[in-house]
Design an enzyme around this catalytic site. Sequence first.
Site, mmCIF file in Angstrom:
data_model
loop_
_atom_site.group_PDB
_atom_site.id
_atom_site.type_symbol
_atom_site.label_atom_id
_atom_site.label_comp_id
_atom_site.label_asym_id
_atom_site.label_seq_id
_atom_site.Cartn_x
_atom_site.Cartn_y
_atom_site.Cartn_z
ATOM 1 N N ASN A 251 41.380 41.067 28.113
ATOM 2 C CA ASN A 251 42.645 41.415 27.847
ATOM 3 C C ASN A 251 42.591 43.098 27.365
ATOM 4 O OD1 ASN A 251 43.466 39.165 28.508
ATOM 5 N ND2 ASN A 251 43.695 38.297 26.286
ATOM 6 N N HIS B 3 37.936 45.083 30.510
ATOM 7 C CA HIS B 3 39.000 45.625 31.632
ATOM 8 C C HIS B 3 39.592 46.879 30.796
ATOM 9 C CE1 HIS B 3 38.951 42.006 34.464
ATOM 10 N NE2 HIS B 3 37.934 42.503 34.306
ATOM 11 N N CYS C 270 41.765 66.844 34.001
ATOM 12 C CA CYS C 270 40.762 67.393 32.931
ATOM 13 C C CYS C 270 40.020 66.593 32.373
ATOM 14 C CB CYS C 270 41.698 68.304 32.376
ATOM 15 S SG CYS C 270 42.508 67.720 30.893
ATOM 16 N N SER D 106 41.711 31.617 30.851
ATOM 17 C CA SER D 106 41.380 32.548 32.033
ATOM 18 C C SER D 106 41.546 31.820 33.201
ATOM 19 C CB SER D 106 40.064 33.372 31.810
ATOM 20 O OG SER D 106 39.810 34.088 32.858
ATOM 21 N N SER D 107 41.916 32.273 34.117
ATOM 22 C CA SER D 107 41.926 31.701 35.670
ATOM 23 C C SER D 107 40.565 31.433 36.271
ATOM 24 C CB SER D 107 42.925 32.267 36.525
ATOM 25 O OG SER D 107 42.590 33.658 36.867
HETATM 26 P P1 CNA Z 1 45.044 35.269 34.747
HETATM 27 O O1 CNA Z 1 44.526 35.092 36.043
HETATM 28 O O2 CNA Z 1 46.443 35.574 34.734
HETATM 29 O O3 CNA Z 1 44.766 33.732 34.093
HETATM 30 C C1 CNA Z 1 45.528 33.098 33.224
HETATM 31 C C2 CNA Z 1 44.941 31.866 32.907
HETATM 32 O O4 CNA Z 1 45.668 31.525 31.590
HETATM 33 C C3 CNA Z 1 45.807 30.918 33.801
HETATM 34 O O5 CNA Z 1 44.974 30.069 34.606
HETATM 35 C C4 CNA Z 1 46.666 30.178 32.825
HETATM 36 O O6 CNA Z 1 46.886 28.635 33.427
HETATM 37 C C5 CNA Z 1 46.111 30.159 31.694
HETATM 38 N N1 CNA Z 1 47.004 30.100 30.515
HETATM 39 C C6 CNA Z 1 48.222 30.798 30.518
HETATM 40 N N2 CNA Z 1 48.728 30.310 29.085
HETATM 41 C C7 CNA Z 1 47.811 29.673 28.577
HETATM 42 C C8 CNA Z 1 47.694 29.058 27.223
HETATM 43 N N3 CNA Z 1 48.832 29.201 26.436
HETATM 44 N N4 CNA Z 1 46.802 28.388 26.869
HETATM 45 C C9 CNA Z 1 45.851 28.121 27.763
HETATM 46 N N5 CNA Z 1 45.752 28.705 29.033
HETATM 47 C C10 CNA Z 1 46.883 29.539 29.443
HETATM 48 O O7 CNA Z 1 44.360 36.060 33.666
HETATM 49 P P2 CNA Z 1 42.817 36.367 33.740
HETATM 50 O O8 CNA Z 1 42.473 37.034 32.170
HETATM 51 O O9 CNA Z 1 42.100 35.086 34.150
HETATM 52 O O10 CNA Z 1 42.622 37.575 34.710
HETATM 53 C C11 CNA Z 1 42.135 38.808 34.574
HETATM 54 C C12 CNA Z 1 43.197 39.859 34.454
HETATM 55 C C13 CNA Z 1 44.382 39.480 33.894
HETATM 56 C C14 CNA Z 1 42.541 40.969 33.796
HETATM 57 O O11 CNA Z 1 42.285 41.977 34.641
HETATM 58 C C15 CNA Z 1 43.396 41.344 32.746
HETATM 59 O O12 CNA Z 1 43.331 42.634 32.250
HETATM 60 C C16 CNA Z 1 44.651 40.830 33.254
HETATM 61 N N6 CNA Z 1 45.747 40.684 32.248
HETATM 62 C C17 CNA Z 1 45.661 40.714 30.873
HETATM 63 C C18 CNA Z 1 47.006 40.730 29.886
HETATM 64 C C19 CNA Z 1 46.846 40.846 28.616
HETATM 65 O O13 CNA Z 1 46.015 41.770 28.227
HETATM 66 N N7 CNA Z 1 47.293 40.069 27.631
HETATM 67 C C20 CNA Z 1 47.774 40.326 30.359
HETATM 68 C C21 CNA Z 1 48.252 39.781 31.640
HETATM 69 C C22 CNA Z 1 47.064 40.189 32.837
#
Ligand code: CNA
Length: 261
Positions: free
Chosen positions: A104, A121, A132, A197-198
């Site tokens: 995140n 990330h 620059c 995380s997915s």
């Molecule tokens: P993703 O691929 O969007 O996966 C998120 C996962 O979380 C999914 O599988 C959902 O089912 C699960 N999920 C959603 N809400 C909940 C909850 N309340 N409890 C439990 N599970 C939940 O995101 P990843 O982080 O896996 O993928 C990486 C990307 C997303 C990175 O590059 C991040 O920088 C990027 N990202 C970050 C943010 C942030 O900083 N908050 C927001 C959106 C995307």
Amino acid sequence: MYEAEIQQAANMLLRSNHAVALTGAGISTPSGIPDFRSPDSGLWEKHDPMAVASLIGFRHRPDLFYQWLAPLAKTLMTAQPNPAHYALAKLETLGILKSVITQNIDLLHLKAGSKTVYEVHGHVREATCISCFTVYQAEPFMKEYLESGGTKILRCPSCGGVLKPNVILFGEQLPLNIFNAAKREIQQCDMMVVAGSSLEVYPVADMPRQARAAGAKLILINLSETDYDRVADVTIHGDVADFLPRIVQAVEAQKPPLEVA
Ligand code: CNA
């Protein structure tokens, strides 16, 4: 539901010597920040991610990137940590969790009080001029940008070049020093807690496999299924803001209080 898994996760954490957490966008959805892959998250509905949030896309059309970012940036500015972030901070205070490795960019682990956080990330604290290479605090630029509704591109006050937030875009290398430090954590860890995380974005998605190869146990908490569900020692399909605090409560119920000198 999941009472046995909560207890088992707490027992495993209490027996561990070096636990680390690996977190993704799902730990921040209860704070109001949409993730990338949940249905209806909205972040990709009107945009091709490779066009707007890739390094090549950014260099060609920074205007599209800044338009896409505007609603997310507004949310990021005001978001506050939720019980899942606080639960991990507590686990660190208890001396059980050694670090958080996060994908995140939203700074919420640090705001919740976690001390050792590897932002693999990048983060929204800073922005860098792509001409620059001067690095700026991002916050002073945000008011004008948000007031423009995303139509204004952030520019370097010194040379006029385009500013790129210090977040890692698709096709961009991860910050090597942070990534290597996170990898060292993984080689040492005997317990990994993956939360929200997915596990679809590489190279981070390979980290649970590396932890297991180093002998670590795996606890997985995610709303939807992941490729690691079957190999994890404990898998919980649920909201991290519900389950992480319950696991930490179960840890505290068993852990003897820290001795005060
Ligand atoms: P993703 O691929 O969007 O996966 C998120 C996962 O979380 C999914 O599988 C959902 O089912 C699960 N999920 C959603 N809400 C909940 C909850 N309340 N409890 C439990 N599970 C939940 O995101 P990843 O982080 O896996 O993928 C990486 C990307 C997303 C990175 O590059 C991040 O920088 C990027 N990202 C970050 C943010 C942030 O900083 N908050 C927001 C959106 C995307």
